[in-house]
Design a protein around this motif. Structure first.
Motif, PDB file in Angstrom:
ATOM      1  N   SER A  13       0.842  -1.195   0.000  1.00 39.82           N
ATOM      2  CA  SER A  13       0.000   0.000   0.000  1.00 39.82           C
ATOM      3  C   SER A  13       0.875   1.242   0.000  1.00 39.82           C
ATOM      4  O   SER A  13       2.048   1.207   0.346  1.00 39.82           O
ATOM      5  CB  SER A  13      -0.893   0.006   1.242  1.00 39.82           C
ATOM      6  OG  SER A  13      -0.129   0.288   2.395  1.00 39.82           O
ATOM      7  N   ALA A  14       0.295   2.359  -0.364  1.00 39.25           N
ATOM      8  CA  ALA A  14       1.056   3.603  -0.453  1.00 39.25           C
ATOM      9  C   ALA A  14       1.528   4.083   0.911  1.00 39.25           C
ATOM     10  O   ALA A  14       2.404   4.929   0.997  1.00 39.25           O
ATOM     11  CB  ALA A  14       0.210   4.680  -1.123  1.00 39.25           C
ATOM     12  N   THR A  15       0.952   3.569   1.989  1.00 40.56           N
ATOM     13  CA  THR A  15       1.382   3.959   3.328  1.00 40.56           C
ATOM     14  C   THR A  15       2.230   2.854   3.933  1.00 40.56           C
ATOM     15  O   THR A  15       2.189   2.606   5.123  1.00 40.56           O
ATOM     16  CB  THR A  15       0.162   4.221   4.234  1.00 40.56           C
ATOM     17  OG1 THR A  15      -0.672   3.055   4.225  1.00 40.56           O
ATOM     18  CG2 THR A  15      -0.638   5.395   3.736  1.00 40.56           C
ATOM     19  N   ALA A  16       3.066   2.251   3.129  1.00 35.15           N
ATOM     20  CA  ALA A  16       3.798   1.057   3.537  1.00 35.15           C
ATOM     21  C   ALA A  16       4.609   1.252   4.804  1.00 35.15           C
ATOM     22  O   ALA A  16       4.723   0.342   5.608  1.00 35.15           O
ATOM     23  CB  ALA A  16       4.728   0.624   2.408  1.00 35.15           C
ATOM     24  N   CYS A  17       5.183   2.417   4.971  1.00 38.44           N
ATOM     25  CA  CYS A  17       6.084   2.581   6.092  1.00 38.44           C
ATOM     26  C   CYS A  17       5.346   2.612   7.422  1.00 38.44           C
ATOM     27  O   CYS A  17       5.957   2.439   8.468  1.00 38.44           O
ATOM     28  CB  CYS A  17       6.904   3.848   5.903  1.00 38.44           C
ATOM     29  SG  CYS A  17       7.870   3.760   4.384  1.00 38.44           S
ATOM     30  N   GLY A  18       4.058   2.825   7.407  1.00 40.65           N
ATOM     31  CA  GLY A  18       3.293   2.748   8.626  1.00 40.65           C
ATOM     32  C   GLY A  18       2.077   1.873   8.450  1.00 40.65           C
ATOM     33  O   GLY A  18       1.306   1.667   9.372  1.00 40.65           O
ATOM     34  N   CYS A 161       3.513  -6.613  16.584  1.00 44.45           N
ATOM     35  CA  CYS A 161       2.828  -7.057  15.374  1.00 44.45           C
ATOM     36  C   CYS A 161       2.333  -8.497  15.507  1.00 44.45           C
ATOM     37  O   CYS A 161       1.286  -8.855  14.964  1.00 44.45           O
ATOM     38  CB  CYS A 161       3.755  -6.921  14.173  1.00 44.45           C
ATOM     39  SG  CYS A 161       4.134  -5.200  13.740  1.00 44.45           S
ATOM     40  N   VAL A 162       3.078  -9.318  16.241  1.00 44.12           N
ATOM     41  CA  VAL A 162       2.671 -10.711  16.455  1.00 44.12           C
ATOM     42  C   VAL A 162       1.533 -10.802  17.459  1.00 44.12           C
ATOM     43  O   VAL A 162       0.540 -11.504  17.239  1.00 44.12           O
ATOM     44  CB  VAL A 162       3.873 -11.558  16.928  1.00 44.12           C
ATOM     45  CG1 VAL A 162       3.411 -12.933  17.400  1.00 44.12           C
ATOM     46  CG2 VAL A 162       4.904 -11.706  15.814  1.00 44.12           C
ATOM     47  N   ASN A 163       1.650 -10.062  18.565  1.00 48.31           N
ATOM     48  CA  ASN A 163       0.700 -10.212  19.672  1.00 48.31           C
ATOM     49  C   ASN A 163      -0.501  -9.273  19.595  1.00 48.31           C
ATOM     50  O   ASN A 163      -1.550  -9.570  20.177  1.00 48.31           O
ATOM     51  CB  ASN A 163       1.435  -9.991  21.008  1.00 48.31           C
ATOM     52  CG  ASN A 163       2.534 -11.007  21.235  1.00 48.31           C
ATOM     53  OD1 ASN A 163       2.339 -12.204  21.007  1.00 48.31           O
ATOM     54  ND2 ASN A 163       3.699 -10.541  21.669  1.00 48.31           N
ATOM     55  N   ALA A 164      -0.364  -8.166  18.898  1.00 47.09           N
ATOM     56  CA  ALA A 164      -1.464  -7.201  18.777  1.00 47.09           C
ATOM     57  C   ALA A 164      -1.460  -6.623  17.369  1.00 47.09           C
ATOM     58  O   ALA A 164      -1.093  -5.464  17.159  1.00 47.09           O
ATOM     59  CB  ALA A 164      -1.317  -6.095  19.810  1.00 47.09           C
ATOM     60  N   PRO A 165      -1.843  -7.432  16.378  1.00 51.88           N
ATOM     61  CA  PRO A 165      -1.770  -6.993  14.976  1.00 51.88           C
ATOM     62  C   PRO A 165      -2.473  -5.670  14.702  1.00 51.88           C
ATOM     63  O   PRO A 165      -2.037  -4.910  13.827  1.00 51.88           O
ATOM     64  CB  PRO A 165      -2.447  -8.144  14.218  1.00 51.88           C
ATOM     65  CG  PRO A 165      -2.300  -9.332  15.114  1.00 51.88           C
ATOM     66  CD  PRO A 165      -2.363  -8.800  16.514  1.00 51.88           C
ATOM     67  N   GLU A 166      -3.518  -5.382  15.448  1.00 50.56           N
ATOM     68  CA  GLU A 166      -4.255  -4.141  15.221  1.00 50.56           C
ATOM     69  C   GLU A 166      -3.410  -2.908  15.569  1.00 50.56           C
ATOM     70  O   GLU A 166      -3.699  -1.798  15.119  1.00 50.56           O
ATOM     71  CB  GLU A 166      -5.551  -4.134  16.028  1.00 50.56           C
ATOM     72  CG  GLU A 166      -5.404  -4.018  17.538  1.00 50.56           C
ATOM     73  CD  GLU A 166      -4.984  -5.311  18.244  1.00 50.56           C
ATOM     74  OE1 GLU A 166      -4.837  -5.282  19.486  1.00 50.56           O
ATOM     75  OE2 GLU A 166      -4.819  -6.348  17.562  1.00 50.56           O
ATOM     76  N   ALA A 167      -2.371  -3.091  16.385  1.00 52.40           N
ATOM     77  CA  ALA A 167      -1.511  -1.979  16.788  1.00 52.40           C
ATOM     78  C   ALA A 167      -0.211  -1.935  15.993  1.00 52.40           C
ATOM     79  O   ALA A 167       0.612  -1.038  16.192  1.00 52.40           O
ATOM     80  CB  ALA A 167      -1.195  -2.080  18.282  1.00 52.40           C
ATOM     81  N   CYS A 168      -0.026  -2.865  15.086  1.00 54.41           N
ATOM     82  CA  CYS A 168       1.242  -3.008  14.384  1.00 54.41           C
ATOM     83  C   CYS A 168       1.582  -1.784  13.542  1.00 54.41           C
ATOM     84  O   CYS A 168       2.676  -1.222  13.644  1.00 54.41           O
ATOM     85  CB  CYS A 168       1.204  -4.269  13.518  1.00 54.41           C
ATOM     86  SG  CYS A 168       2.760  -4.637  12.667  1.00 54.41           S
TER      87      CYS A 168
END
Length: 203
Positions: A13-18, A161-168
């Motif tokens: 996606s265009a916002t790859a870095c975040g 990213c592993v434990n809380a993907p929504e916060a990754c």
């Protein structure tokens, strides 16, 4: 802009870095790619635990735990990117990792922070064309410097990213912005980078 990992072509996606990948296509998509790389891998050890053991070994290396076979495979991003330049190994929305391949230009119109701002301004362009123009306005060395920040942030945020993907995505974006990744690159190195043209950025 191209992103590769394992036997799949990943459209970033265009916002790859975040942000994260929008699309995960099949292995057949890679086979039809035009840059001549075959994405060969090397199995380096036995069983692994996905997604815990799927990560970036460094800016140029994916240590991927195949979620199906649960075998380690190492990918060299430099080789996978072929004629393009590897910006960084990054994480995805599925906790798999990929190589972020870009095509820098010959002139450094954008410094590291200017490149970062340019890429951020491309958030609404899902095609990647806007980001491509950003990378074309700077050099390999600046792309690699910016990519170091991205790798550091992905490495720092791995457990999140592993434990809380929504916060990754938020973790990665904040860590890039603050430069507090623990892999050794101070944010000030990017902030103190300068372009080669006092009238740039332009266009």
């Amino acid at each position: 802009m191209k992103v590769r990992a394992l036997a799949a072509f990943l459209a970033l996606s265009a916002t790859a870095c975040g942000g994260f990948f929008e699309e995960l296509q099949s292995a057949e998509s890679v086979e039809g790619d035009s840059d001549g790389t075959d994405g060969d891998t090397e199995v380096i050890m036995g069983d692994c635990d996905f997604p815990v053991d799927d990560r970036c070994g460094d800016q140029d290396t994916i240590e991927q735990c195949d979620p199906t076979s649960l075998q380690y495979e190492v990918f060299d991003c430099t080789a996978l990117c072929g004629d393009l330049t590897n910006l960084s190994c990054i994480t995805t929305g599925t906790n798999q990792h990929g190589c972020y391949c870009v095509e820098p230009g010959l002139n450094k119109q954008l410094s590291c922070t200017e490149l970062e701002a340019c890429v951020a301004s491309c958030a609404a362009d899902a095609s990647g064309a806007c980001e491509d123009q950003c990378y074309a306005r700077t050099t390999v060395s600046t792309v690699r410097l910016y990519g170091s920040l991205i790798y550091c942030a992905n490495d720092e945020c791995h457990d999140t990213c592993v434990n809380a993907p929504e916060a990754c995505g938020t973790c990665i974006a904040n860590t890039i912005a603050m430069g507090n990744g623990m892999c050794g690159l101070p944010r000030s190195v990017c902030d103190n980078d300068v372009n080669d043209d006092p009238n740039a950025p332009y266009g």
